[in-house]
Design an enzyme around this catalytic site. Sequence first.
Site, short mmCIF file in Angstrom:
data_model
loop_
_atom_site.label_atom_id
_atom_site.label_comp_id
_atom_site.label_asym_id
_atom_site.label_seq_id
_atom_site.Cartn_x
_atom_site.Cartn_y
_atom_site.Cartn_z
N ARG A 70 0.85 -1.20 0.00
CA ARG A 70 0.00 0.00 0.00
C ARG A 70 0.87 1.24 0.00
O ARG A 70 1.97 1.24 0.56
CB ARG A 70 -0.91 0.01 1.23
CG ARG A 70 -2.09 -0.96 1.14
CD ARG A 70 -3.00 -0.85 2.35
NE ARG A 70 -2.34 -1.32 3.55
CZ ARG A 70 -1.80 -0.55 4.48
NH1 ARG A 70 -1.86 0.77 4.39
NH2 ARG A 70 -1.21 -1.08 5.52
N TYR A 198 -1.11 -3.56 -7.06
CA TYR A 198 -0.93 -4.31 -5.81
C TYR A 198 -2.24 -4.39 -5.02
O TYR A 198 -2.94 -3.39 -4.85
CB TYR A 198 0.17 -3.66 -4.92
CG TYR A 198 0.09 -4.21 -3.52
CD1 TYR A 198 0.51 -5.50 -3.23
CD2 TYR A 198 -0.53 -3.48 -2.50
CE1 TYR A 198 0.37 -6.04 -1.96
CE2 TYR A 198 -0.68 -4.01 -1.22
CZ TYR A 198 -0.23 -5.29 -0.97
OH TYR A 198 -0.41 -5.83 0.29
N LYS A 207 -9.60 -2.36 1.71
CA LYS A 207 -9.32 -1.21 2.56
C LYS A 207 -10.07 0.04 2.10
O LYS A 207 -10.56 0.82 2.91
CB LYS A 207 -7.81 -0.96 2.63
CG LYS A 207 -7.02 -2.12 3.25
CD LYS A 207 -7.51 -2.38 4.64
CE LYS A 207 -7.05 -3.62 5.35
NZ LYS A 207 -5.74 -4.14 5.32
N HIS A 227 -10.47 -2.43 11.51
CA HIS A 227 -9.39 -3.29 11.00
C HIS A 227 -9.16 -4.41 12.02
O HIS A 227 -8.18 -4.39 12.76
CB HIS A 227 -8.13 -2.42 10.82
CG HIS A 227 -7.03 -3.06 10.05
ND1 HIS A 227 -5.72 -2.63 10.13
CD2 HIS A 227 -7.01 -4.09 9.16
CE1 HIS A 227 -4.96 -3.37 9.33
NE2 HIS A 227 -5.72 -4.27 8.74
N SER A 249 -1.21 -3.61 10.30
CA SER A 249 -0.87 -4.48 9.18
C SER A 249 0.38 -5.29 9.50
O SER A 249 1.36 -4.74 10.01
CB SER A 249 -0.64 -3.64 7.93
OG SER A 249 -1.80 -2.89 7.65
N CYS A 251 0.85 -7.51 11.77
CA CYS A 251 1.14 -7.65 13.21
C CYS A 251 0.34 -8.77 13.85
O CYS A 251 0.17 -8.80 15.07
CB CYS A 251 0.89 -6.33 13.93
SG CYS A 251 2.08 -5.07 13.48
N ASP A 278 -9.29 -9.78 8.97
CA ASP A 278 -8.74 -8.45 8.66
C ASP A 278 -9.72 -7.31 8.93
O ASP A 278 -9.31 -6.25 9.39
CB ASP A 278 -8.30 -8.40 7.19
CG ASP A 278 -7.36 -7.24 6.89
OD1 ASP A 278 -6.35 -7.09 7.60
OD2 ASP A 278 -7.64 -6.47 5.95
N ARG A 370 2.05 -12.25 -0.67
CA ARG A 370 0.74 -12.60 -0.09
C ARG A 370 0.13 -13.83 -0.76
O ARG A 370 0.43 -14.14 -1.91
CB ARG A 370 -0.23 -11.43 -0.28
CG ARG A 370 0.27 -10.15 0.43
CD ARG A 370 -0.67 -9.68 1.46
NE ARG A 370 -0.08 -8.67 2.33
CZ ARG A 370 -0.59 -8.34 3.50
NH1 ARG A 370 -1.68 -8.94 3.94
NH2 ARG A 370 -0.02 -7.42 4.25
P1 GTP Z 1 -2.26 -7.79 7.38
O1 GTP Z 1 -2.78 -8.82 6.45
O2 GTP Z 1 -1.18 -6.94 6.77
O3 GTP Z 1 -3.34 -6.93 7.97
O4 GTP Z 1 -1.46 -8.55 8.56
P2 GTP Z 1 -1.94 -9.38 9.84
O5 GTP Z 1 -2.24 -8.46 10.97
O6 GTP Z 1 -3.00 -10.34 9.46
O7 GTP Z 1 -0.60 -10.16 10.25
P3 GTP Z 1 -0.23 -11.72 10.13
O8 GTP Z 1 -1.06 -12.58 11.01
O9 GTP Z 1 -0.16 -12.07 8.70
O10 GTP Z 1 1.23 -11.70 10.74
C1 GTP Z 1 2.26 -10.91 10.19
C2 GTP Z 1 3.60 -11.37 10.67
O11 GTP Z 1 3.64 -11.41 12.10
C3 GTP Z 1 3.96 -12.76 10.19
O12 GTP Z 1 5.31 -12.76 9.77
C4 GTP Z 1 3.80 -13.63 11.41
O13 GTP Z 1 4.65 -14.74 11.39
C5 GTP Z 1 4.11 -12.67 12.56
N1 GTP Z 1 3.35 -13.03 13.79
C6 GTP Z 1 2.02 -13.25 13.89
N2 GTP Z 1 1.66 -13.61 15.15
C7 GTP Z 1 2.81 -13.62 15.86
C8 GTP Z 1 3.11 -13.90 17.24
O14 GTP Z 1 2.26 -14.24 18.06
N3 GTP Z 1 4.42 -13.77 17.62
C9 GTP Z 1 5.40 -13.41 16.73
N4 GTP Z 1 6.64 -13.30 17.18
N5 GTP Z 1 5.15 -13.14 15.42
C10 GTP Z 1 3.89 -13.24 15.00
C1 SPV Z 2 -2.92 -4.55 5.31
O1 SPV Z 2 -1.93 -3.95 4.85
O2 SPV Z 2 -3.46 -4.25 6.41
C2 SPV Z 2 -3.50 -5.68 4.56
C3 SPV Z 2 -3.03 -5.91 3.21
O3 SPV Z 2 -4.40 -6.35 5.06
S1 SPV Z 2 -3.72 -4.77 2.10
O4 SPV Z 2 -4.91 -5.35 1.51
O5 SPV Z 2 -2.70 -4.50 1.11
O6 SPV Z 2 -4.11 -3.56 2.81
MN MN Z 3 -4.86 -5.74 7.12
#
Ligand code: GTP
Ligand code: SPV
Ligand code: MN
Length: 589
Positions: A70, A198, A207, A227, A249, A251, A278, A370
């Site tokens: 983004r 993207y 979003k 979110h 994002s 996290c 999400d 992704r």
């Molecule tokens: P978006 O799709 O961007 O909104 O991201 P998201 O909030 O869904 O994050 P996602 O669950 O994909 O995790 C992102 C990164 O954080 C990945 O590399 C995971 O491996 C890492 N991660 C997720 N949960 C944990 C956790 O409990 N501990 C640690 N150390 N890393 C984590």
């Molecule tokens: C984020 O960045 O919070 C995502 C991926 O979930 S995107 O759809 O690119 O915003």
């Molecule tokens: Mn997201």
Amino acid sequence: MYTTNKAVLSWIDEMAAMTKPDKIVWIDGSEEQLEELRQEAYKTGELIKLNEKELPGCVYHRSAINDVARVEGRTFICCEKKEDAGPTNNWMDPAEMYLKLRGIYDGAMKGRTMYVIPYSMSIIGSPFAKYGIELTDSIYVVVSMAIMTRMGKQVFDALGDSPDFIKGLHSKAQLDEENRYIVQFPQDNTIWSVNSGYGGNVLLGKKCFALRIASVLGRREGWMAEHMLILGVQDPEGNVTYITGAFPSACGKTNLAMIIPPQVYRDKGWKCWTVGDDIAWIRPGPDGRLWACNPENGFFGVAPGTNMKSNPNAMLCTKKNSIFTNVVLKPDLTVWWEGMDKNPPEGALNWKGEPWDPADGSKGAHPNSRFTSPAVNCPCLSSEYNNPNGVPISAMLFGGRRAKTAPLVYQSRDWNHGVFMGATVASETTAAATGAVGVVRRDPMSMRPFIGYHVADYWQHWIDMGKSVANLPKIFHVNWFRTDDEGHFLWPGFGDNMRVVEWIIKRCRGEVDAVETPIGFMPKPEDISLEGIEDEVSEDTLKNLLSVDVEVWKKEAADIEAFFEQVGEGKLPKELAENLEILKKNLGE
Ligand code: GTP
Ligand code: SPV
Ligand code: MN
């Protein structure tokens, strides 16, 4: 054409007159039509068909090298008055922005096809549902929207003659970074996105609509677009408690949404169910509780770090009918990314499409690469996923990546304190947006890039919801990312986050007490179960994870004060100012 809706037809005419496509194709949602489009995209290289035996129905996609996340700096909220967009959004006068973008869109689809994608966010016909149409010149967008939304001509039947739909226009144009714009016009229910390919910039239901435009609609209509993941947690007696979680994002939302409890929990009968990973649309229900639904229909998940240990459910989601973007392409037409396993493939292509030597130290997959997978693929999809009324929420979690400062978990004293906790979330930036990674910034409710209006008005909306809802969820702050002095994570995270979730659920039910600290209620260390991970997490580590360093928090309070001054612009809700004063007083200031 699947509709006689005049508002739809005249808008499409106008957009086609501007972008000048060679032809217009209406997407009906059928598998036959999608397959035809995939075949066409294989010929141009826009998509690559993956190994049908290993990954049936899956395709590979690369976005341009300069176009992999983004672009917050090029994302605009074009409402009438600048002061209504607030200090966290880019703004331009709508007339000026339309004029500028018309120049960029002029003839942008020459030689291309314009696809008309009718889609619904949430279950068609449900109280949550809102309809949109996206016009695009990208087959990647069509096949992605088919996964991520409820898409097809049935949306026109639901819409009927109504002009009440979100008008989305997307053109890849030249993929020119200098002329890339992601623009929301809230007063016109319009989204214009140009020069990107993207996901988050171009899948306009996500979003742009379900957060930026929907947050404006929610404020007007008395609901919330957040979110947030939505998770159902089933206890050994079979009761399911629903919680939501807002983490910035990349996290951990997808990971928590698909959590598998540790073995000791499974043995006792705990189970977890995914409702969303999400976005949550949240409305007051007739019972005085808040009810949430996931407006999406698929997952657009971060690939790196996803593996059969960290998130088996996500891995299983990707085994069929999925799209992989900017990951490593193996010679056998399967995929790989960092953190999938310890065997980087030989003879593969990296995310840029170049021959990749894992030994040279470069990353094969882009850190924001992704997978796009249908929700129905999820082995732990909640039985309530398709409930048109959503699920009742007992707890809301806020959190971010904080190496220091924030403890593993703490609970707010009341709703307004919880809103304060959400409003002041800080987190290290990630690869999900362009710009520096690892810089701590305030990310209110993890919505900083997604609030479609003034951040202080958005906080006021949270406060107002608290006044109008009788039976509010409890609010918690979590931090899975605290590190030791060497930078190692102190908490194992992932499935073991269940140990914190259990405490949260017990708090909601009044089954466990807590310690009052300057920042809120915290668990007694003995109330966070370490059963089965005693070797990994010592009692001292847990105490450390649950410690609040008053000196560090004094700095935090000063930083929050500066942030409120910067973004409040004279309209910071008094409840937030009061909570800052309480925090300072509790810290002895
Ligand atoms: P978006 O799709 O961007 O909104 O991201 P998201 O909030 O869904 O994050 P996602 O669950 O994909 O995790 C992102 C990164 O954080 C990945 O590399 C995971 O491996 C890492 N991660 C997720 N949960 C944990 C956790 O409990 N501990 C640690 N150390 N890393 C984590
Ligand atoms: C984020 O960045 O919070 C995502 C991926 O979930 S995107 O759809 O690119 O915003
Ligand atoms: Mn997201």
